[in-house]
Design a protein around this motif. Structure first.
Motif, PDB file in Angstrom:
ATOM      1  N   PRO A 162       0.837  -1.210   0.000  1.00 43.14           N
ATOM      2  CA  PRO A 162       0.000   0.000   0.000  1.00 43.14           C
ATOM      3  C   PRO A 162       0.870   1.258   0.000  1.00 43.14           C
ATOM      4  N   ALA A 163       0.334   2.335  -0.528  1.00 35.41           N
ATOM      5  CA  ALA A 163       1.100   3.577  -0.654  1.00 35.41           C
ATOM      6  C   ALA A 163       1.605   4.089   0.692  1.00 35.41           C
ATOM      7  N   ASN A 164       0.885   3.811   1.764  1.00 37.52           N
ATOM      8  CA  ASN A 164       1.281   4.325   3.078  1.00 37.52           C
ATOM      9  C   ASN A 164       2.238   3.393   3.830  1.00 37.52           C
ATOM     10  N   HIS A 165       2.695   2.328   3.188  1.00 35.37           N
ATOM     11  CA  HIS A 165       3.605   1.387   3.847  1.00 35.37           C
ATOM     12  C   HIS A 165       4.972   2.041   4.066  1.00 35.37           C
ATOM     13  N   ASP A 166       5.516   1.886   5.255  1.00 34.57           N
ATOM     14  CA  ASP A 166       6.831   2.446   5.580  1.00 34.57           C
ATOM     15  C   ASP A 166       7.927   1.500   5.091  1.00 34.57           C
ATOM     16  N   CYS A 167       8.603   1.910   4.038  1.00 38.01           N
ATOM     17  CA  CYS A 167       9.678   1.093   3.461  1.00 38.01           C
ATOM     18  C   CYS A 167      11.054   1.551   3.930  1.00 38.01           C
ATOM     19  N   SER A 168      11.102   2.418   4.941  1.00 36.72           N
ATOM     20  CA  SER A 168      12.401   2.919   5.408  1.00 36.72           C
ATOM     21  C   SER A 168      13.140   1.896   6.266  1.00 36.72           C
ATOM     22  N   VAL A 169      12.407   0.901   6.770  1.00 35.32           N
ATOM     23  CA  VAL A 169      13.010  -0.171   7.560  1.00 35.32           C
ATOM     24  C   VAL A 169      13.000  -1.439   6.710  1.00 35.32           C
ATOM     25  N   ALA A 170      14.123  -2.109   6.582  1.00 35.94           N
ATOM     26  CA  ALA A 170      14.228  -3.311   5.751  1.00 35.94           C
ATOM     27  C   ALA A 170      13.312  -4.412   6.281  1.00 35.94           C
ATOM     28  N   PRO A 171      12.719  -5.208   5.394  1.00 33.97           N
ATOM     29  CA  PRO A 171      11.885  -6.323   5.852  1.00 33.97           C
ATOM     30  C   PRO A 171      12.746  -7.426   6.473  1.00 33.97           C
ATOM     31  N   GLN A 172      12.122  -8.278   7.271  1.00 32.06           N
ATOM     32  CA  GLN A 172      12.829  -9.408   7.881  1.00 32.06           C
ATOM     33  C   GLN A 172      13.412 -10.325   6.808  1.00 32.06           C
ATOM     34  N   GLU A 173      12.636 -10.552   5.756  1.00 32.22           N
ATOM     35  CA  GLU A 173      13.071 -11.406   4.639  1.00 32.22           C
ATOM     36  C   GLU A 173      12.845 -10.659   3.342  1.00 32.22           C
ATOM     37  N   GLY A 174      13.773 -10.785   2.424  1.00 37.19           N
ATOM     38  CA  GLY A 174      13.607 -10.191   1.109  1.00 37.19           C
ATOM     39  C   GLY A 174      13.967  -8.718   1.063  1.00 37.19           C
ATOM     40  N   VAL A 175      13.420  -8.042   0.060  1.00 38.76           N
ATOM     41  CA  VAL A 175      13.767  -6.645  -0.194  1.00 38.76           C
ATOM     42  C   VAL A 175      12.538  -5.875  -0.657  1.00 38.76           C
ATOM     43  N   TYR A 176      12.571  -4.572  -0.406  1.00 36.32           N
ATOM     44  CA  TYR A 176      11.585  -3.662  -0.988  1.00 36.32           C
ATOM     45  C   TYR A 176      12.193  -3.077  -2.254  1.00 36.32           C
ATOM     46  N   VAL A 177      11.380  -2.931  -3.282  1.00 36.24           N
ATOM     47  CA  VAL A 177      11.827  -2.341  -4.536  1.00 36.24           C
ATOM     48  C   VAL A 177      10.836  -1.243  -4.914  1.00 36.24           C
ATOM     49  N   HIS A 178      11.370  -0.097  -5.292  1.00 35.92           N
ATOM     50  CA  HIS A 178      10.503   0.997  -5.729  1.00 35.92           C
ATOM     51  C   HIS A 178      11.093   1.624  -6.988  1.00 35.92           C
TER      52      HIS A 178
END
Length: 151
Positions: free
Chosen positions: A35-51
């Protein structure tokens, strides 16, 4: 953004494989559009965020969380951030999705490099779709994801 893609994806898979003692060739990515309001500034426990990925030929309808038809006269839309989570292939849930090709550029073609990878194709993204809109619906529209736009 999404740069040096093959090494980035391989590194994420290797980290998961080592932490869980799973052969890397048994892994795939479970993909979630965030979702647009998801905080991606903290890395997930598993995997990666991509934007920083763009869609051509479709848009992502955030209200229903599925692919939607393009708005009139809009060629490209920004895809919300993705969570690419390495998982055993057998454990990845089978949801209604479109296997959307992701390219580095809008050329949609490339040559094989010395490593055996395409110089332009990155991977297929499993983007959620409505059950009544089969894969072919989006293929006929030429829907693809791009890491960068030409302008």
């Amino acid at each position: 953004g999404f740069f040096f893609t093959q090494a980035f994806l391989t590194g994420s898979s290797q980290n998961y494989a080592r932490a869980n003692a799973i052969p890397i060739d048994h892994l795939g990515f479970d993909m979630h559009v965030l979702p647009a309001n998801h905080d991606c500034s903290v890395a997930p426990q598993e995997g990666v965020y991509v934007h920083g990925i763009f869609l051509e030929g479709a848009r992502f309808d955030e209200s229903s969380a599925v692919l939607g038809e393009s708005e009139p006269k809009v060629l490209f839309t920004k895809l919300p951030s993705l969570w690419l989570r390495p998982q055993r292939e057998a454990d990845i849930a089978d949801r209604a999705h479109y296997l959307c090709p992701l390219y580095k550029t809008s050329d949609r073609r490339g040559t094989l490099s010395t490593t055996g990878h395409s110089t332009n194709f990155v991977m297929f993204l499993k983007l959620p779709r409505l059950e009544e809109q089969p894969q072919e619906h989006w293929v006929k529209r030429g829907v693809a994801a791009l890491c960068e736009l030409d302008d």
